[in-house]
Write a protein that holds these residues in place. Structure first.
Motif, short mmCIF file in Angstrom:
data_model
loop_
_atom_site.label_atom_id
_atom_site.label_comp_id
_atom_site.label_asym_id
_atom_site.label_seq_id
_atom_site.Cartn_x
_atom_site.Cartn_y
_atom_site.Cartn_z
N VAL A 1 59.72 26.09 81.59
CA VAL A 1 59.04 27.38 81.59
C VAL A 1 59.86 28.40 80.80
O VAL A 1 59.35 29.14 79.96
CB VAL A 1 58.80 27.89 83.03
CG1 VAL A 1 58.42 29.36 83.04
CG2 VAL A 1 57.71 27.07 83.70
N PRO B 1 54.24 30.87 86.37
CA PRO B 1 54.63 30.19 87.61
C PRO B 1 55.40 28.90 87.32
O PRO B 1 55.13 28.22 86.33
CB PRO B 1 53.29 29.87 88.28
CG PRO B 1 52.28 30.69 87.57
CD PRO B 1 52.79 30.92 86.19
N VAL B 2 56.35 28.61 88.19
CA VAL B 2 57.05 27.34 88.16
C VAL B 2 56.51 26.47 89.29
O VAL B 2 56.22 25.30 89.12
CB VAL B 2 58.57 27.52 88.34
CG1 VAL B 2 59.27 26.17 88.44
CG2 VAL B 2 59.14 28.33 87.19
N SER B 3 56.40 27.10 90.46
CA SER B 3 55.84 26.41 91.62
C SER B 3 55.15 27.49 92.46
O SER B 3 55.13 28.65 92.06
CB SER B 3 56.96 25.75 92.42
OG SER B 3 57.95 26.71 92.73
N LYS C 1 61.30 21.72 85.46
CA LYS C 1 60.11 22.58 85.28
C LYS C 1 60.56 24.01 84.97
O LYS C 1 60.03 24.67 84.07
CB LYS C 1 59.29 22.55 86.57
CG LYS C 1 57.99 23.34 86.54
CD LYS C 1 56.85 22.54 85.93
CE LYS C 1 55.62 23.40 85.71
NZ LYS C 1 55.00 23.88 86.95
N LYS C 2 61.57 24.47 85.70
CA LYS C 2 62.07 25.83 85.46
C LYS C 2 62.56 25.99 84.04
O LYS C 2 62.23 26.97 83.36
CB LYS C 2 63.25 26.11 86.42
CG LYS C 2 62.85 26.40 87.84
CD LYS C 2 64.10 26.67 88.66
CE LYS C 2 63.75 27.09 90.08
NZ LYS C 2 64.94 27.28 90.90
N ASP D 1 62.83 21.18 91.13
CA ASP D 1 62.00 21.72 90.05
C ASP D 1 62.83 22.26 88.89
O ASP D 1 62.35 23.06 88.10
CB ASP D 1 61.08 22.82 90.60
CG ASP D 1 61.86 23.91 91.30
OD1 ASP D 1 63.11 23.82 91.35
OD2 ASP D 1 61.22 24.84 91.80
N LYS E 1 57.62 30.37 93.06
CA LYS E 1 58.59 30.78 92.05
C LYS E 1 57.91 30.99 90.71
O LYS E 1 57.07 30.20 90.30
CB LYS E 1 59.66 29.68 91.92
CG LYS E 1 60.73 29.95 90.88
CD LYS E 1 61.69 31.03 91.33
CE LYS E 1 62.60 31.47 90.20
NZ LYS E 1 63.33 32.71 90.52
#
Lengths: 479, 293, 212
Positions: free
Chosen positions: C163, A183-185, C159-160, C156, A188
């Motif tokens: 990940v 998961p990113v958020s 963050k992306k 984000d 997403k």
């Protein structure tokens, strides 16, 4: 021991699941009709993001599979497993939890799709929070189902329960493996697999969601309700055994036929193709078993919408499970891939098989749950013809559209150049898309008629209390 | 293709496939040909009061059906890639098949292609089948911008059916435009001209250029200072640098006072992408013939 | 033992039946999925394939959000007509940074794998806002809302990228650091166009062209 078997079956949860299933059928089919109209008049999204084709499309498929389909499967699995185990449901409160929580997940999941939360993997579009919720509920479903089996009062597990069991086990495996992601958020995540590997995993899931949910699960329905309605033993036990295991074995391999001539290794494509062909045999075995069971029966089809729907569904089942292996042959797939033929194939299964057998079962089930005759036999007979004509028109339109797309895309002129532009071919689809819209409307109107009919049947009635047959055999409501 | 598994995984694939295939055959044979007497159990279950399992022998044709699909499968896996890194007796692969198809294609159409390359544009224009193909080709590759039948659209993508060729109408110039694309660089003149200057120059372009009293126009001085280098003293344009003619009454971005002011104030960067990797020599040639027709 | 007598054991024992189903249904996955996951050539980037930039990645996630894949494939099959129509056929090595894959299953609209560079940015912009203003017969939905939102709306992007980095995409710390500033001032439309323009541009331009 004695006390327990004197309890009543837990059928109230079945009634409720049938009602939810009907609501989802109408909602998701309406969305489908709306989508087909958008393909004719793209302005129908009115510039609203949530009405946009891309966002509505997964709502249609997920609404049908998880709303309509799974609710119907839970209802019939709960109904069947009690009666073939001669004992009320294990942990009935958990069954109720499954029933309501599932609806909430499908509802919120559907809204999240409109909001653009999507993993894009077909039939697994819901994002990770929903994937986790589905996993938990699926385990609960399994606990209720296998818990009931474990406490059964009859030694041999009935064939319907093999298929329902296969549904629960295999879908759990597929769902978990395919949805692994970081998961990113909240809305997403990124898949654990990339590119070609992701494609192979996804279609291993996608094809077998069709296999073990839409095919196997609904065969579970067929194997209980068909002999029940026709007052006949299942025609050939040995055919059942061979078809169940051959089905469970070969279906799983067939997924990569969705990726013929795509950027995946050729060996995977070939194995998928041959297994898809082998799959024809076990698929048809269940059809033969069903049809021969009915053919031995003295129950008349006339004025028996339940039986009529089931017999018809077997015909479409036979058609779709023949067409599937044919489309998995690579040289056929060259034409059919990426076209509306695939859409037609899916609907010959989804409308002709899944919806029709569910309708047949509901026409049988709801009067028994309500303890009252069907509200209107006439409406049910009208529904039968609406469903049949809608399905046939749909399939024909998509065959014509798909085959012409596939062939025209490949057409080369006398100078060795492409004969048609993509746009010209797309624009020539209008008449077929128009017919498909009409077909969808016809089918949807039948579904609305049925829902009205069944809601009127059950209106004001409490679900009939039934006891396991070991104690009071005659308590079963007469057919 | 090079996507073959290594030896370990290849063995794994072959072994599991073969063993499970044998398992399937065993299942079918042993269930199918169990003597009828053995299948009759004395304690045959009855579910839900009246559901039983029938004891009918399954039909033989079904056995032939699954046997046929399995025989086909085994043969297929001998001929085509399927069993791990064994590429099959036919040595078939998607890539090879495409190469073969391309060779066949080249053989079949080589005469036609050579003929087209050798023909003059006028000859090609006289051949209806060539023009039909070229029209298709245009619609497939170019119409999204230039519109169907090349009439131009959206006040951004030029018509190719009028007399204005921003980058030149010689076949070689058109070929360069197609192969390598074009990028126009009309700068923004807002800072240099200010609002008043933009208005004056726009009016000069619309009403002064090419007329007898151009010299008395308020915008001429600024036009000559800032615009003339590219568009020419009389506004005749310069195809070498893609500066359009300003006096032929063909206006790509609109010929109103407002549209012209907009072009001057904020500039224009019309772009034609390069198509040399998307179109081959034959295609480009017949496209030019079609465009010049 | 015959299949029938084995089955008769399973159908009398729920545990065995569950195990039997699990066993039989997992064979196909063990044969197909496991070797594919371990096949290095499927996760090795082809020569010109690099991870998406911050802007392209954001654009790709918008492509995902709008489910463009529902109507557009990104997979040119190695078939003559297809290669002539769209360009070089798709190779596994071009997709190693695609999470999830976007190959699609339906071409209501044309394939987009080789769309990068085919049209100018301005064409994409007009087409996405009003498809029928440039393609008469188009049945594509319009996406006017893409102009309204800044590309960085969700905030984000770092963050992306982090990940994706843990999943093996080779982003440097500097790239991740600079990501928000790359999105500065761009709309979702700009990001989506940036993604479309990079699509399929890593094709090896050898004899694999649509030429003969």
């Amino acid at each position: 021991m004695k006390e327990e078997s004197q309890q009543f079956y837990h059928d109230e949860v079945v009634t409720r699941l049938v009602q939810f299933s009907l609501i989802w059928a109408i909602v998701a089919m309406f969305v489908g009709v709306y989508l087909s109209a958008e393909l004719l008049w793209p302005e129908l999204d009115f510039g609203q993001f949530w009405l946009s084709f891309g966002r509505l499309r997964p709502l249609h498929t997920n609404g049908i599979i998880f709303g309509f389909g799974v609710s119907a499967l839970m209802a019939t699995a709960f109904y069947t497993v009690q009666r073939t185990s001669h004992i009320p449901l294990f942990m009935p409160k958990l069954a109720w939890f499954c029933c309501y929580a599932w609806q909430i997940v499908v509802l919120l999941g559907g809204l999240s799709l409109l909001a653009g939360w999507t993993s894009t993997k077909e039939y697994a579009e819901l994002e990770w929070p929903f994937d986790i919720a589905i996993t938990i509920l699926w385990v609960c479903f399994g606990v209720v189902f296998f818990g009931t089996i474990a406490r059964r009062k009859i030694e041999t597990i009935y064939i319907s329960n093999w298929f329902f069991g296969g549904l629960i086990i295999v879908i759990a495996m597929l769902h978990i493996v395919n949805n692994l992601a970081i998961p990113v958020s909240i809305d997403k995540s990124y898949s654990l697999y990339a590119g070609a590997q992701d494609a192979v995993v996804q279609w291993w899931y996608g094809h077998n969601a069709v296999g073990f949910l839409l095919t196997g699960g609904f065969l579970g329905m067929m194997y209980y309700f068909l002999p029940k309605m026709s007052n006949q033993p299942i025609w050939s036990y040995r055919l059942s055994v061979v078809s169940f295991w051959a089905f469970t074995y070969s279906y799983i391999w067939a997924g990569p036929h969705h990726l013929h001539f795509n950027s995946i290794p050729e060996w995977v494509q070939s194995l998928a193709m041959v297994m898809s062909l082998i799959l024809l045999a076990p698929s048809w075995a269940s059809m033969i078993n069903g049809i021969m069971t009915v053919s031995k029966s003295s129950v008349k089809l006339h004025n028996n919408p339940a039986l009529k729907f089931i017999v018809l569904s077997l015909a479409f089942y036979g058609l779709a499970t023949f067409e599937g292996p044919m489309m998995s042959i690579k040289s056929v797939n060259v034409v059919s891939h990426f076209t509306d033929w695939t859409v037609g194939h899916v609907h010959s299964g989804a409308l002709g098989w899944n919806a029709m057998i569910t309708y047949g079962v509901f026409y049988y089930l709801v009067p028994r749950l309500a303890g009252r005759e069907l509200y209107s036999l006439r409406l049910a007979n009208i529904h039968f013809w609406l469903a049949l004509s809608g399905t046939i028109l749909y399939i024909l339109a998509m065959w014509a559209a798909g085959v012409s797309q596939g062939l025209l895309w490949m057409s080369i002129d006398e100078l060795g150049q492409l004969n048609y532009t993509f746009n010209d071919i797309m624009a020539s689809m209008k008449p077929y898309y128009g017919l498909r819209l009409i077909a969808g409307l016809v089918f949807l109107s039948g579904t609305i008629l049925m829902s009205f009919n069944l809601f009127m049947t059950i209106k004001g009635k409490k679900t009939v209390k039934v006891k396991p047959p070991t104690i009071v055999k005659a308590s079963e409501v007469a057919a | 293709m090079a996507d073959m598994p290594n030896d370990f995984w290849s063995g794994w694939i072959v072994l599991l496939t073969a063993v499970s295939f044998i398992g399937l055959i065993w299942l079918v044979l042993s269930v199918y040909f169990t003597p009828q007497s053995e299948t009759q159990a004395s304690d045959e279950p009855v579910w839900d009061g009246d559901i039983r399992e029938g004891n009918t022998a399954p039909p033989l044709w079904w056995f032939w059906l699954i046997l046929a699909t399995m025989v086909f499968s085994v043969s297929y896996l001998m001929l085509y890639p399927g069993l791990g890194s064994f590429s099959g007796a036919l040595r078939w692969s998607m890539g090879h098949e495409l190469q073969q198809n391309k060779r066949d294609y080249a053989t079949k159409f080589s005469t036609i292609s050579e003929d087209i390359i050798a023909s003059s544009l006028a000859d090609l224009q006289a051949r209806p089948e060539v023009m039909k193909t070229a029209g298709n080709l245009f619609n497939q590759n170019c119409a999204a911008c230039h519109g169907y039948e090349a009439q131009g659209q959206a006040s951004l993508f030029p018509s190719l059916r009028d007399d204005e060729w921003q980058w030149g109408d010689a076949p070689e110039q058109i070929e360069t435009s197609i192969r390598h694309g074009r990028k126009a660089v009309m700068m923004s003149w807002q800072t240099a001209l200010k609002d008043e200057g933009v208005e004056n120059v726009s009016d000069y372009i619309l009403n002064g250029l090419g007329t007898s009293d151009s010299a008395s126009h308020a915008g001429q001085a600024q036009y000559n200072l800032f615009c003339m280098a590219c568009h020419g003293e009389k506004g005749e344009g310069n195809p070498l640098i893609g500066a359009p003619n300003l006096i032929n009454d063909i206006w790509l971005y609109g010929g109103s006072m407002a549209a012209i002011s907009e072009s001057i104030a904020h500039g224009r960067q019309g772009e034609m992408p390069a198509y040399d990797t998307r179109l081959d020599d034959v295609q480009i040639k017949i496209l030019i013939a079609w465009l010049k027709k | 033992m015959s299949g029938l007598s084995l089955h008769k054991k399973l159908e009398k024992n729920a545990g065995l039946l569950i195990f039997g189903i699990l066993f039989v249904s997992s064979i196909g996955g063990l044969v197909q999925i496991l070797p594919v996951l371990f096949q290095d050539s499927l996760k090795t980037a082809s020569a010109n394939t690099v991870p998406y930039s911050a802007v392209q990645l954001q654009g790709r996630d918008i492509y995902i959000r709008e489910s463009c894949h529902a109507c557009h494939s990104q997979q040119v099959r190695p078939l003559l007509a297809e290669v002539k129509r769209y360009g070089p056929y798709s190779r596994a090595g071009e997709f190693v940074y695609d999470r999830p894959f976007m190959w699609g299953s339906k071409r209501t609209g044309p394939d987009l794998h080789r769309i990068g560079g085919k049209y100018s940015d301005i064409w994409h912009r007009i087409h996405l806002i009003k498809p029928r203003s440039v393609v008469n017969d188009s049945i594509m939905p319009a996406y006017p809302w893409l102009e309204d939102e800044p590309a960085s709306a969700a905030g984000d992007i770092q963050k992306k990228m982090q990940v994706l980095k843990t999943l093996g995409h080779p982003y440097s710390e500097q790239e991740i650091e600079a990501a928000p500033s790359m999105l500065d001032g761009l709309t979702e439309m700009d990001a989506l166009i940036a993604y479309l323009q990079v699509l399929g541009t890593s094709a090896e331009t050898s004899e694999e062209q649509g030429h003969h």
